[in-house]
Design an enzyme around this catalytic site. Structure first.
Site, PDB file in Angstrom:
ATOM      1  CG  HIS A  82     -69.110 -23.890 -22.391  1.00 26.92           C
ATOM      2  ND1 HIS A  82     -68.695 -25.014 -23.092  1.00 26.92           N
ATOM      3  CD2 HIS A  82     -68.847 -22.845 -23.194  1.00 26.92           C
ATOM      4  CE1 HIS A  82     -68.208 -24.638 -24.258  1.00 26.92           C
ATOM      5  NE2 HIS A  82     -68.284 -23.322 -24.345  1.00 26.92           N
ATOM      6  CG  ASP A 161     -71.329 -23.916 -31.640  1.00 27.04           C
ATOM      7  OD1 ASP A 161     -71.444 -22.682 -31.696  1.00 27.04           O
ATOM      8  OD2 ASP A 161     -70.451 -24.482 -30.975  1.00 27.04           O
ATOM      9  NE  ARG A 168     -69.900 -16.044 -32.742  1.00 21.20           N
ATOM     10  CZ  ARG A 168     -69.883 -16.617 -31.523  1.00 21.20           C
ATOM     11  NH1 ARG A 168     -70.187 -17.876 -31.361  1.00 21.20           N
ATOM     12  NH2 ARG A 168     -69.557 -15.916 -30.472  1.00 21.20           N
ATOM     13  CB  SER A 183     -72.116 -20.427 -29.626  1.00 19.66           C
ATOM     14  OG  SER A 183     -70.937 -21.153 -29.419  1.00 19.66           O
ATOM     15  CE  LYS A 187     -69.584 -24.964 -27.518  1.00 20.69           C
ATOM     16  NZ  LYS A 187     -69.427 -23.912 -28.488  1.00 20.69           N
TER      17      LYS A 187
HETATM   18  N1  URA Z   1     -67.755 -20.230 -25.995  1.00 23.32           N
HETATM   19  C1  URA Z   1     -68.543 -20.803 -26.924  1.00 23.32           C
HETATM   20  O1  URA Z   1     -68.704 -22.010 -26.965  1.00 23.32           O
HETATM   21  N2  URA Z   1     -69.152 -20.011 -27.806  1.00 23.32           N
HETATM   22  C2  URA Z   1     -69.018 -18.685 -27.789  1.00 23.32           C
HETATM   23  O2  URA Z   1     -69.607 -18.030 -28.601  1.00 23.32           O
HETATM   24  C3  URA Z   1     -68.192 -18.087 -26.813  1.00 23.32           C
HETATM   25  C4  URA Z   1     -67.560 -18.883 -25.910  1.00 23.32           C
END
Ligand code: URA
Length: 434
Positions: A82, A161, A168, A183, A187
């Site tokens: 990620h 999320d 956000r 966040s 995930k």
């Molecule tokens: N990627 C995400 O999944 N969440 C964030 O807050 C920032 C980048």
């Protein structure tokens, strides 16, 4: 317990209990708590921060707000990747087919654009037919069948999320360590991978503007990973100028395809090789990072990585004729170059400003419900440190609105700084935190 008391507590800089955080996540996910109440609490968190314990509790509450995937039927060492977000960040689209082509299963859930940063899901959806919203069964079957599936957060995975992320984005609460860490890690926990490699971007086009904050975010996420028994490695990468040359959804897909064919800009290559080397290592397929980088290069040179991408697109209902012939993609109505008026060297290309300008052209969203314009954005012709002569083409602007195109031309002239002095090319990999 009620939400007003919880908002007031965080507003007054007090620590929230696990029960209060669980209550907020449960009731916001089910819709009992409204968007404006959640927005107030998120803003209070943004301003007043959270302790390590609060961040952990928030992450776990968000992770368990929906289903938790069990990937054990696919393998024992599934590694997820990620990015904390950037401008021109098309790494997932290039790297994950490479990893799958090496026989390492890829089960990845990506996000949409956030703030001035682009999102992998928006980019993938710009390929006609590509479906990012599939059932869990289909997701698992895809991985078993072709070794890879790249999807959006549309399954019932970390739904809290999904709601908070979109919220956000529309209340200027994107660049914040507790919110980003919870966040991303919620995930990753929900998606079931056993190990995690994170690209923590740092610089003007990232949420972390300096290295100290990038290290702090990395340490926070590694700590959560450890608590969740998921080995986590953070690679801190530079995001001062846009990554690669293209910014915008279709434009980045085109660049990603070129990268998979071996035409990779230096900065993209550095990030792909370093993140990829760690993914291979954590998946148990090679301890030597340099050897792992060679595996990645071989996969590109042999055409295996490109073929795996075609297989992925086809398997998720995308039209591969567009990938085979990139000219088929829709083009913006106005494509205009910005020519250099002075000679010298490119000193800086502020990635955040470029990201905001691409959102202005329509490549991202200002409101939760907005649709995006896939064809708009920029294709740069120069990177920081490159030499420039008068009349050189600095960047092509792709726009569907003439007035916006003209405004972007003027703004880019300010954004692309040229100096008489030679400029050193910067490092792209700024550190590794484990
Ligand atoms: N990627 C995400 O999944 N969440 C964030 O807050 C920032 C980048």
């Amino acid at each position: 317990m009620n939400i007003l008391e919880i908002i007031a507590k965080k507003r007054d800089k007090k620590e929230l209990t696990k029960e209060e955080i669980d209550y907020f996540i449960k009731e916001y996910t089910s819709g009992t708590i409204t968007d404006y109440q959640a927005a107030s609490l998120v803003m209070a968190i943004y301003i007043n921060g959270m302790t390590e314990e609060e961040i952990t509790n928030l992450t776990l509450a968000m992770a368990y707000s929906g289903e938790i995937l069990d990937l054990s039927s696919i393998g024992e060492n599934i590694v997820d990747k990620h990015s904390t977000g950037g401008v021109g960040d098309k790494i997932t689209i290039i790297l994950m087919p490479i990893i799958a082509s090496l026989g390492i299963p890829v089960a990845k859930m990506s996000g949409r654009g956030l703030g001035f940063t682009g999102g992998t899901v928006d980019k993938l959806e710009s390929i006609p037919g590509y479906t990012t919203s599939i059932s869990i069964e289909e997701f698992m079957n895809n991985i078993k069948k072709i070794g890879i599936s790249l999807i959006g957060q549309t399954l019932n995975l970390a739904p809290a999320d999904k709601k908070i992320y979109a919220l956000r984005d529309t209340i200027s609460c994107t660049e914040n360590i507790p919110l980003i860490a919870s966040s991303i890690m919620s995930k990753k926990i929900a998606a079931g991978a056993h190990k995690i490699v994170l690209d923590v971007t740092c610089g003007s086009g990232a949420f972390m503007k300096n290295k100290e904050d990038a290290i702090l975010l990395s340490k926070t996420m590694c700590r959560i990973g450890k608590l969740a028994d998921k080995k986590t490695v953070c690679v801190i990468t530079s995001m001062d100028e846009p990554l690669g040359y293209a910014v915008g959804n279709i434009l980045e897909i085109k660049e990603a395809v070129e990268c998979l064919k071996g035409n990779m800009p230096d900065d993209v290559k550095e990030v792909v090789l370093n993140l990829g080397a760690y993914i291979i290592k954590l998946s148990g397929k090679g301890d030597n990072l340099e050897e792992n980088k060679k595996l990645i290069i071989d996969s590109i040179q042999s055409g295996k990585a490109y073929n795996k991408f075609l297989e992925l697109v086809k398997n998720q209902n995308g039209d591969i004729e567009y990938i085979k012939d990139l000219e088929k993609f829709e083009k913006a109505k106005y494509i205009k170059p910005l020519l250099a008026k002075e000679e010298g060297y490119i000193k800086s290309i502020n990635a955040e400003k470029v990201g905001k300008l691409s959102v202005y052209l329509g490549a991202g969203r200002l409101k939760k419900e907005e649709t995006i314009d896939s064809s708009v954005g920029f294709v740069f012709n120069k990177k920081v440190g490159d030499k420039v002569e008068i009349g050189d083409n600095l960047v092509y602007i792709h726009a569907n609105d003439e007035e916006k195109c003209e405004k972007a031309l003027k703004e880019l002239e300010e954004i692309i700084e040229i100096t008489k002095n030679e400029i050193q090319k910067k490092e792209h990999i700024l550190g590794i935190i484990e």
